[in-house]
Enzyme design. Sequence first.
Site, PDB file in Angstrom:
ATOM      1  CB  SER A   1      39.191 -14.990  -1.559  1.00 56.57           C
ATOM      2  OG  SER A   1      39.818 -16.153  -2.024  1.00 56.57           O
TER       3      SER A   1
ATOM      4  CG  HIS B   1      35.734 -19.051  -1.829  1.00 54.58           C
ATOM      5  ND1 HIS B   1      36.666 -19.950  -2.263  1.00 54.58           N
ATOM      6  CD2 HIS B   1      36.359 -17.822  -1.895  1.00 54.58           C
ATOM      7  CE1 HIS B   1      37.795 -19.319  -2.581  1.00 54.58           C
ATOM      8  NE2 HIS B   1      37.629 -18.027  -2.354  1.00 54.58           N
TER       9      HIS B   1
ATOM     10  CG  HIS C   1      37.110 -26.689  -7.902  1.00 52.18           C
ATOM     11  ND1 HIS C   1      37.602 -25.777  -8.809  1.00 52.18           N
ATOM     12  CD2 HIS C   1      37.591 -26.325  -6.693  1.00 52.18           C
ATOM     13  CE1 HIS C   1      38.362 -24.907  -8.167  1.00 52.18           C
ATOM     14  NE2 HIS C   1      38.375 -25.201  -6.890  1.00 52.18           N
TER      15      HIS C   1
ATOM     16  NE  ARG D   1      43.626 -27.082  -3.546  1.00 53.52           N
ATOM     17  CZ  ARG D   1      42.756 -26.080  -3.505  1.00 53.52           C
ATOM     18  NH1 ARG D   1      43.118 -24.933  -2.958  1.00 53.52           N
ATOM     19  NH2 ARG D   1      41.544 -26.206  -4.011  1.00 53.52           N
TER      20      ARG D   1
ATOM     21  CG  ASP E   1      37.103 -26.683   1.378  1.00 51.82           C
ATOM     22  OD1 ASP E   1      38.144 -26.327   1.932  1.00 51.82           O
ATOM     23  OD2 ASP E   1      36.458 -25.959   0.605  1.00 51.82           O
TER      24      ASP E   1
HETATM   25  N1  HAX Z   1      26.613 -31.666  -4.614  1.00 51.89           N
HETATM   26  C1  HAX Z   1      25.423 -31.539  -5.232  1.00 51.89           C
HETATM   27  N2  HAX Z   1      25.214 -30.756  -6.309  1.00 51.89           N
HETATM   28  C2  HAX Z   1      26.272 -30.121  -6.797  1.00 51.89           C
HETATM   29  C3  HAX Z   1      27.562 -30.241  -6.238  1.00 51.89           C
HETATM   30  C4  HAX Z   1      27.705 -31.043  -5.100  1.00 51.89           C
HETATM   31  N3  HAX Z   1      28.856 -31.166  -4.458  1.00 51.89           N
HETATM   32  N4  HAX Z   1      28.414 -29.492  -6.955  1.00 51.89           N
HETATM   33  C5  HAX Z   1      27.698 -28.916  -7.937  1.00 51.89           C
HETATM   34  N5  HAX Z   1      26.403 -29.285  -7.839  1.00 51.89           N
HETATM   35  C6  HAX Z   1      25.283 -28.854  -8.675  1.00 51.89           C
HETATM   36  C7  HAX Z   1      25.205 -27.331  -8.656  1.00 51.89           C
HETATM   37  O1  HAX Z   1      24.498 -26.872  -7.513  1.00 51.89           O
HETATM   38  C8  HAX Z   1      24.489 -27.050  -9.962  1.00 51.89           C
HETATM   39  O2  HAX Z   1      23.115 -27.322  -9.762  1.00 51.89           O
HETATM   40  P1  HAX Z   1      21.970 -26.397 -10.433  1.00 51.89           P
HETATM   41  O3  HAX Z   1      22.237 -26.479 -11.898  1.00 51.89           O
HETATM   42  O4  HAX Z   1      20.710 -27.036  -9.991  1.00 51.89           O
HETATM   43  O5  HAX Z   1      22.194 -25.023  -9.898  1.00 51.89           O
HETATM   44  C9  HAX Z   1      25.060 -28.117 -10.885  1.00 51.89           C
HETATM   45  O6  HAX Z   1      25.553 -29.169 -10.019  1.00 51.89           O
HETATM   46  C10 HAX Z   1      26.190 -27.650 -11.782  1.00 51.89           C
HETATM   47  O7  HAX Z   1      27.182 -27.045 -10.970  1.00 51.89           O
HETATM   48  P2  HAX Z   1      28.705 -27.037 -11.436  1.00 51.89           P
HETATM   49  O8  HAX Z   1      28.799 -26.223 -12.697  1.00 51.89           O
HETATM   50  O9  HAX Z   1      29.233 -28.414 -11.483  1.00 51.89           O
HETATM   51  O10 HAX Z   1      29.415 -26.304 -10.232  1.00 51.89           O
HETATM   52  P3  HAX Z   1      29.651 -24.731 -10.019  1.00 51.89           P
HETATM   53  O11 HAX Z   1      30.850 -24.319 -10.776  1.00 51.89           O
HETATM   54  O12 HAX Z   1      28.400 -23.969 -10.252  1.00 51.89           O
HETATM   55  O13 HAX Z   1      29.924 -24.682  -8.441  1.00 51.89           O
HETATM   56  C11 HAX Z   1      30.888 -25.388  -6.391  1.00 51.89           C
HETATM   57  C12 HAX Z   1      31.117 -25.159  -7.898  1.00 51.89           C
HETATM   58  C13 HAX Z   1      32.206 -25.701  -5.734  1.00 51.89           C
HETATM   59  C14 HAX Z   1      30.309 -24.110  -5.771  1.00 51.89           C
HETATM   60  C15 HAX Z   1      29.890 -26.576  -6.244  1.00 51.89           C
HETATM   61  O14 HAX Z   1      30.463 -27.735  -6.777  1.00 51.89           O
HETATM   62  C16 HAX Z   1      29.468 -26.814  -4.806  1.00 51.89           C
HETATM   63  O15 HAX Z   1      28.526 -26.174  -4.321  1.00 51.89           O
HETATM   64  N6  HAX Z   1      30.152 -27.759  -4.070  1.00 51.89           N
HETATM   65  C17 HAX Z   1      29.869 -28.021  -2.695  1.00 51.89           C
HETATM   66  C18 HAX Z   1      30.470 -26.925  -1.825  1.00 51.89           C
HETATM   67  C19 HAX Z   1      31.985 -27.008  -1.817  1.00 51.89           C
HETATM   68  O16 HAX Z   1      32.573 -28.062  -1.641  1.00 51.89           O
HETATM   69  N7  HAX Z   1      32.639 -25.851  -1.987  1.00 51.89           N
HETATM   70  C20 HAX Z   1      34.086 -25.750  -1.887  1.00 51.89           C
HETATM   71  C21 HAX Z   1      34.755 -25.475  -3.214  1.00 51.89           C
HETATM   72  C22 HAX Z   1      36.234 -25.354  -3.048  1.00 51.89           C
HETATM   73  C23 HAX Z   1      36.604 -23.962  -2.633  1.00 51.89           C
HETATM   74  O17 HAX Z   1      36.467 -22.992  -3.350  1.00 51.89           O
HETATM   75  N8  HAX Z   1      37.046 -23.811  -1.445  1.00 51.89           N
HETATM   76  O18 HAX Z   1      37.334 -22.592  -1.036  1.00 51.89           O
END
Ligand code: HAX
Length: 433
Positions: free
Chosen positions: A232, A262, A308, A317, A363
Amino acid sequence: MILKDKLAAQIPKLREEAKNIVSKNGSAVIGEVTVEQIYGGMRGIKGLMCDTSEVGLDTGLIIRGIPILELTDKLPEEIFYLLLTGELPDHEGLVDLQNELKRRMDVPFYVWNVINGLPMETHPMVMLNTAVLVMENESFFKKRYEEGMPKDHLWEPMFWDALNLLARIPVIAAYIYRRKFNKGPRINSDFSLDWASNYARLLGINDPDGSFAKLMKLYLVLHSDHEGGNVSAMATQTVGSALSDMYFAISAGLNGLAGPLHGLANQECLRFILKLRDDIGHPPSDEEVKNYAINLLNNKKVISGYGHAVLRVTDPRFTAFCDFGEQVMKDDEIFRIVRQLYKVVPPILTEQGKVKDPWPNVDAASGALLFHYGMTEFEYYTVLFSVSRIIGLAAQLVINRAMMAPIIRPKSVTTKFVKNAVTPKKEEKKVAK
Ligand code: HAX
């Protein structure tokens, strides 16, 4: 106005400093880009300026040098002042800012008409974003730009746009809650209240002991900013760098915040906890929560609220929300599941070995606290996040215009370019032999 005068006094020095840094060190190398980073969402590439806040891998959010856990007793207005100037306001500065916001709280009638014209099925984030965008015609920035205001003054109308938007956004967001979820007519503002307490009042949540208003203050402080590279913030600043006004730029950022990876993650997170509770069918044991999480991962699902892109520790947080929950709702069944997940999920994710950050993010706890107060409509949670994040997005926009930041335009590359770049050249091949 005190805040604006303070900013005006700081800007020449900040511009001079930036100019000197660039003229003396313009060609200094401070990082490199790997192929993995190009294919991996530019993770870790240092390519943006943002002085409002920073997110350390092992510290979490730091606003202008102050860790977020040291700011949990502040008001969101104080954070806005801090983000812009690097200092917390004194009493006079705070009251002056609050009075400016109160003067600007009137929402134009057409905003209500536009929201009322949207189908009831519309997601609350679409309602909020439509309301933001439709106010674009009131932008001071746009008017001054069209009149030919010189670039070095454009931060001033951006600042007034920020105040107008910040003043109105809780009023609009609260109405969206009441309309979308049939909560009754719009409630009038109480001008004696601070910004967050008034928002709590406008939502109409039953709050006999005032603790929901306290949660709102905390919520709106904790989500206010998260440096410059998140979806964002980057979307907002990219659009703003084209000299699109505050309404266009914030609207772009809100579209990103509405994504499930996000800002929408808080909605997904509570949905996940409620499903866990319903699927298990009784207050679960730690073992049952653990097996549930393992099963999700085996089915290639993400565990919402964990992981994250930048952090590698428990998000401070999340800690702040848990501390609040411990004080106010220790025995709440949903909050109990939040704590159980915190106990069992990080070791599972660590063992799986794929996730870079096995710890909870902001979150993972926020939805449970809102649910406790009867705010069960989790589709609304990203709107709350947005009301808060607009503080940081708006502050970043004002500062970027004050610094006369250029249009953001990084270079993209093709697959062919990457293949060529990683293929050793003929001479290198010979040397290798
Ligand atoms: N559960 C299961 N698998 C997860 C995971 C989780 N909570 N978090 C990461 N992974 C997986 C990813 O999908 C990725 O898998 P692939 O290689 O198969 O694609 C792998 O672990 C490596 O990912 P990463 O490098 O650790 O994480 P990213 O930087 O790519 O993504 C995210 C960060 C926050 C998007 C990710 O951890 C996620 O999807 N979390 C769950 C959703 C969530 O809580 N989002 C809120 C984030 C906070 C925010 O921005 N709020 O606004």
